[in-house]
Scaffold this active site. Structure first.
Site, PDB file in Angstrom:
ATOM      1  CG  LEU A   6       3.964  55.146 -14.464  1.00 23.76           C
ATOM      2  CD1 LEU A   6       3.854  56.233 -13.406  1.00 23.76           C
ATOM      3  CD2 LEU A   6       4.992  55.522 -15.506  1.00 23.76           C
ATOM      4  CG  LEU A  47       4.048  43.361 -13.720  1.00 26.30           C
ATOM      5  CD1 LEU A  47       5.077  42.292 -13.368  1.00 26.30           C
ATOM      6  CD2 LEU A  47       3.240  43.766 -12.490  1.00 26.30           C
ATOM      7  CD  GLU A  48       3.273  52.102 -17.729  1.00 25.37           C
ATOM      8  OE1 GLU A  48       3.622  53.179 -18.238  1.00 25.37           O
ATOM      9  OE2 GLU A  48       2.121  51.650 -17.820  1.00 25.37           O
ATOM     10  CE  LYS A  49      10.006  55.476 -15.359  1.00 25.14           C
ATOM     11  NZ  LYS A  49       9.764  56.878 -15.682  1.00 25.14           N
TER      12      LYS A  49
END
Length: 130
Positions: A6, A47-49
């Site tokens: 995300l 590293l998002e969601k």
């Protein structure tokens, strides 16, 4: 620093704040992009969601540190937005945020006390004046 999953700055592309890379195709693409970023000289990758299992795969596949935000426990580091962890944004409560305090309520109480003290002329006192 790379940033995958995300990316709120690209919300118009995705159209949603939902978890990214849930399909095999998108997960494979993200893993490929992580390798490209690592090979191009980034010093870390956010590293998002994304699913925790995918973050674990990415972390194992690249030599640079991974920093997770809503990506599970397998990243090399973790980040939370200060406003979220301190409870300043009451209406925004994503699953990956742990609230360590509820500062919005503490701040409201402090403001109410201040306003009350000013209106009742308990502030400022002689000690708080020059």
């Amino acid at each position: 620093m790379g940033h995958l999953g995300l990316t709120p700055q690209a919300i118009n592309k995705f159209g949603t704040y939902e978890v990214r890379a849930q399909s095999k195709m998108e997960a494979d693409e993200l893993l490929k992009d992580a390798k490209i970023l690592a090979g191009s000289g980034v010093f870390a990758i956010v590293l998002e969601k994304i699913p925790a299992s995918l973050a674990k795969r990415v972390t194992a596949a690249v030599k640079v540190p991974t920093i997770g935000i809503g990506a599970g426990p397998h990243c090399d580091g973790q980040v939370l937005v200060v406003y979220d962890m301190l409870g300043l944004t009451e209406e925004f409560k994503p699953r990956f945020v742990r609230r360590y305090t509820e500062m919005a309520e503490i701040m409201r109480a402090a403001f109410r006390n201040y306003i009350g003290d000013v209106k009742s002329e308990r502030f400022p006192t002689g000690k708080e004046s020059y």
